[in-house]
Design an enzyme around this catalytic site. Structure first.
Site, PDB file in Angstrom:
ATOM      1  N   ASP A   6       0.852  -1.196   0.000  1.00 42.92           N
ATOM      2  CA  ASP A   6       0.000   0.000   0.000  1.00 42.92           C
ATOM      3  C   ASP A   6       0.886   1.244   0.000  1.00 42.92           C
ATOM      4  O   ASP A   6       2.024   1.203   0.472  1.00 42.92           O
ATOM      5  CB  ASP A   6      -0.855   0.042   1.279  1.00 42.92           C
TER       6      ASP A   6
ATOM      7  N   ARG B 124      -0.937  -0.776  -8.827  1.00 40.78           N
ATOM      8  CA  ARG B 124      -2.283  -0.282  -8.506  1.00 40.78           C
ATOM      9  C   ARG B 124      -2.270   1.237  -8.619  1.00 40.78           C
ATOM     10  O   ARG B 124      -1.422   1.905  -8.036  1.00 40.78           O
ATOM     11  CB  ARG B 124      -2.657  -0.678  -7.075  1.00 40.78           C
TER      12      ARG B 124
ATOM     13  N   ALA C  82      -5.493   8.839  -0.691  1.00 40.97           N
ATOM     14  CA  ALA C  82      -6.464   8.963   0.400  1.00 40.97           C
ATOM     15  C   ALA C  82      -6.038   9.915   1.516  1.00 40.97           C
ATOM     16  O   ALA C  82      -6.768  10.074   2.477  1.00 40.97           O
ATOM     17  CB  ALA C  82      -6.721   7.575   0.995  1.00 40.97           C
TER      18      ALA C  82
ATOM     19  N   ARG D 271     -12.349   6.687   4.908  1.00 41.91           N
ATOM     20  CA  ARG D 271     -13.524   6.399   4.077  1.00 41.91           C
ATOM     21  C   ARG D 271     -14.615   7.460   4.301  1.00 41.91           C
ATOM     22  O   ARG D 271     -15.287   7.876   3.365  1.00 41.91           O
ATOM     23  CB  ARG D 271     -14.105   5.003   4.390  1.00 41.91           C
TER      24      ARG D 271
HETATM   25  C1  LIG Z   1      -8.499  -1.310  -3.977  1.00 40.87           C
HETATM   26  C2  LIG Z   1      -8.113   0.014  -3.450  1.00 40.87           C
HETATM   27  C3  LIG Z   1      -6.879   0.164  -2.835  1.00 40.87           C
HETATM   28  C4  LIG Z   1      -6.467   1.414  -2.383  1.00 40.87           C
HETATM   29  N1  LIG Z   1      -5.215   1.564  -1.858  1.00 40.87           N
HETATM   30  C5  LIG Z   1      -4.789   2.805  -1.516  1.00 40.87           C
HETATM   31  C6  LIG Z   1      -3.455   3.039  -1.095  1.00 40.87           C
HETATM   32  O1  LIG Z   1      -2.623   2.135  -1.020  1.00 40.87           O
HETATM   33  N2  LIG Z   1      -3.104   4.320  -0.781  1.00 40.87           N
HETATM   34  C7  LIG Z   1      -3.990   5.371  -0.861  1.00 40.87           C
HETATM   35  O2  LIG Z   1      -3.621   6.512  -0.597  1.00 40.87           O
HETATM   36  N3  LIG Z   1      -5.268   5.154  -1.226  1.00 40.87           N
HETATM   37  C8  LIG Z   1      -5.686   3.919  -1.556  1.00 40.87           C
HETATM   38  N4  LIG Z   1      -6.981   3.737  -1.953  1.00 40.87           N
HETATM   39  C9  LIG Z   1      -7.974   4.819  -1.756  1.00 40.87           C
HETATM   40  C10 LIG Z   1      -8.040   5.764  -2.919  1.00 40.87           C
HETATM   41  O3  LIG Z   1      -6.844   6.503  -3.011  1.00 40.87           O
HETATM   42  C11 LIG Z   1      -9.227   6.724  -2.788  1.00 40.87           C
HETATM   43  O4  LIG Z   1      -9.065   7.458  -1.610  1.00 40.87           O
HETATM   44  C12 LIG Z   1     -10.562   6.022  -2.749  1.00 40.87           C
HETATM   45  O5  LIG Z   1     -10.600   4.918  -3.613  1.00 40.87           O
HETATM   46  C13 LIG Z   1     -11.670   6.964  -3.195  1.00 40.87           C
HETATM   47  O6  LIG Z   1     -11.400   7.412  -4.498  1.00 40.87           O
HETATM   48  P1  LIG Z   1     -12.263   6.989  -5.781  1.00 40.87           P
HETATM   49  O7  LIG Z   1     -11.300   6.747  -6.877  1.00 40.87           O
HETATM   50  O8  LIG Z   1     -13.103   5.822  -5.455  1.00 40.87           O
HETATM   51  O9  LIG Z   1     -13.075   8.271  -6.167  1.00 40.87           O
HETATM   52  P2  LIG Z   1     -14.052   9.227  -5.353  1.00 40.87           P
HETATM   53  O10 LIG Z   1     -14.046  10.503  -6.136  1.00 40.87           O
HETATM   54  O11 LIG Z   1     -13.716   9.292  -3.910  1.00 40.87           O
HETATM   55  O12 LIG Z   1     -15.455   8.498  -5.471  1.00 40.87           O
HETATM   56  C14 LIG Z   1     -16.082   8.224  -6.717  1.00 40.87           C
HETATM   57  C15 LIG Z   1     -17.444   7.607  -6.453  1.00 40.87           C
HETATM   58  O13 LIG Z   1     -17.308   6.376  -5.735  1.00 40.87           O
HETATM   59  C16 LIG Z   1     -18.335   6.226  -4.741  1.00 40.87           C
HETATM   60  N5  LIG Z   1     -17.738   6.214  -3.388  1.00 40.87           N
HETATM   61  C17 LIG Z   1     -16.481   6.611  -3.094  1.00 40.87           C
HETATM   62  N6  LIG Z   1     -16.232   6.458  -1.767  1.00 40.87           N
HETATM   63  C18 LIG Z   1     -17.354   5.982  -1.211  1.00 40.87           C
HETATM   64  C19 LIG Z   1     -17.719   5.609   0.122  1.00 40.87           C
HETATM   65  N7  LIG Z   1     -16.859   5.733   1.148  1.00 40.87           N
HETATM   66  N8  LIG Z   1     -18.966   5.123   0.342  1.00 40.87           N
HETATM   67  C20 LIG Z   1     -19.814   4.986  -0.707  1.00 40.87           C
HETATM   68  N9  LIG Z   1     -19.522   5.323  -1.992  1.00 40.87           N
HETATM   69  C21 LIG Z   1     -18.328   5.818  -2.254  1.00 40.87           C
HETATM   70  C22 LIG Z   1     -19.261   7.390  -4.992  1.00 40.87           C
HETATM   71  O14 LIG Z   1     -20.221   7.021  -5.933  1.00 40.87           O
HETATM   72  C23 LIG Z   1     -18.352   8.447  -5.582  1.00 40.87           C
HETATM   73  O15 LIG Z   1     -19.040   9.418  -6.338  1.00 40.87           O
HETATM   74  C24 LIG Z   1      -7.376   2.514  -2.487  1.00 40.87           C
HETATM   75  C25 LIG Z   1      -8.601   2.363  -3.104  1.00 40.87           C
HETATM   76  C26 LIG Z   1      -8.967   1.148  -3.596  1.00 40.87           C
HETATM   77  C27 LIG Z   1     -10.278   1.041  -4.302  1.00 40.87           C
END
Ligand SMILES: Cc1cc2nc3c(=O)[nH]c(=O)nc-3n(C[C@H](O)[C@H](O)[C@H](O)COP(=O)(O)OP(=O)(O)OC[C@H]3O[C@@H](n4cnc5c(N)ncnc54)[C@H](O)[C@@H]3O)c2cc1C
Length: 316
Positions: free
Chosen positions: A142, A192, A197, A297
């Site tokens: 990660d 990935r 986040a 989250r």
């Molecule tokens: C498999 C995976 C691994 C990850 N690993 C890392 C990592 O190692 N380091 C890191 O910094 N980040 C990591 N992340 C988190 C990532 O960086 C984002 O913070 C997170 O995925 C939200 O971004 P998004 O691309 O989904 O878009 P967003 O703009 O946040 O969301 C897009 C859409 O997704 C839906 N959605 C998003 N979040 C939620 C929620 N909490 N509840 C319900 N619906 C929601 C909504 O419909 C929203 O409009 C990871 C994410 C995933 C999916």
């Protein structure tokens, strides 16, 4: 929304608020919607359920920012035990593990560990990679906040000498990430791509969500157009659509890349993509250290906050 997001991310680092929230009788339903449980048995049950729907998994034993050597060793032992269990249950290679290097020693002060946190984290990561290989599966490192990016990529480079299957994570919100994508888009390289986040300063990261999305698309083009194995981690419907179109444009067959989403977020979309023939991997966190994960989250989806606060009050 940005001040609220920043506030929640700040709280995710607060020891006082953590103690308060984790000792309150928080509605299990809220935590459970993102974290299937605290024990190996809980995560095995969750992954078995995902597998029945044709989904893959990457499992995170929750914990980060460890400044205690014993705690780092306990995290390694937890991963090793989990990997044995996943193998015994026939869940590998469908399930792999995701590891935060600060959970296994990267943040240890020099006086706590001979050779410093870097050396300890590298040795601990090697032990987990060895256990994963014995179990027939892989590890992804990660990515944490930008202060750890260089160290994490340095550990990755060392690990890949013996375990080239180790996955990397790059965050589209960092200005540097296009460059890192180019460096990692080589054959066999599992990468990935996520938005990122953490609450990052504007001297290192895009802070406007539209700029982050544009960077994500540029990075997708590099990874999907390259020789590696891109792991497209997002719930964003627009980015998923763009990724699918780019995969076709670059002549990528299904299975030469994958989509990734978090446990409990857009489960219907996870199954839809899998039914359409895509490889979909769900990130499944488990364990007692769910506080920082949950706050990140909530920061992404502040509308869930009122639900969370109501549940805190109503369960008192
Ligand atoms: C498999 C995976 C691994 C990850 N690993 C890392 C990592 O190692 N380091 C890191 O910094 N980040 C990591 N992340 C988190 C990532 O960086 C984002 O913070 C997170 O995925 C939200 O971004 P998004 O691309 O989904 O878009 P967003 O703009 O946040 O969301 C897009 C859409 O997704 C839906 N959605 C998003 N979040 C939620 C929620 N909490 N509840 C319900 N619906 C929601 C909504 O419909 C929203 O409009 C990871 C994410 C995933 C999916």
């Amino acid at each position: 929304m940005r001040p609220l997001r920043e506030g929640l991310l700040l709280l995710s680092r607060s020891g006082t608020v953590k103690r308060l929230v984790t000792t309150l009788p928080v509605s299990k339903q809220v935590v459970r919607s993102y974290v299937p449980g605290e024990k190996d048995a809980d995560v095995v049950r969750a992954v078995t359920g995902l597998a029945a729907d044709g989904l893959h998994a990457t499992i995170d034993h929750l914990g980060e920012d460890t400044t205690d050597l014993e705690q780092a060793e306990a995290a390694v032992a937890a991963y090793v035990d989990l990997l044995k269990r996943l193998s015994a249950e026939g869940l590998t290679p469908r399930a792999e593990v995701s590891v935060k290097l600060t959970a296994i020693g990267l943040a240890l002060p020099d006086e706590a560990a001979a050779g410093g946190g870097f050396k300890i984290a590298l040795e601990n990561a090697r032990a987990i990679c060895r256990a994963a290989r014995n179990a027939g599966t892989t590890v992804t490192l990660d990515m944490e906040d930008h202060t750890w990016t260089d160290a994490t990529l340095a550990v990755l480079r060392e690990l890949r000498k013996d375990f080239p299957e180790t996955g990397a994570v790059l965050q589209a919100y960092l200005y540097r990430t296009e460059h890192d994508c180019r460096a990692l888009a080589y054959e066999g390289s599992r990468v990935r791509l996520c938005k990122g986040a953490y609450d990052e300063p504007e001297d290192v990261a895009y802070t406007d969500p539209e700029d982050v999305d544009r960077s994500y698309v540029r990075c997708l083009k590099i990874l999907l157009g390259g020789q590696g194995y891109p792991m497209i981690a997002t719930h964003d419907p627009r980015l998923i659509e763009i990724a699918s179109a780019l995969a076709s444009r670059y002549g990528r067959a299904q299975g030469t890349y994958e989509f990734q989403m978090l446990f409990g977020i857009r489960p219907v979309e996870q199954r839809r993509l899998a039914e359409a023939g895509e490889t979909v991997r769900v990130y499944v966190p488990y364990g007692t250290e769910w506080y920082g994960y949950l706050m990140r989250r909530l920061a992404e989806r502040p509308r869930n906050l009122s639900f969370f606060l109501t549940s805190l009050v109503s369960k008192k």
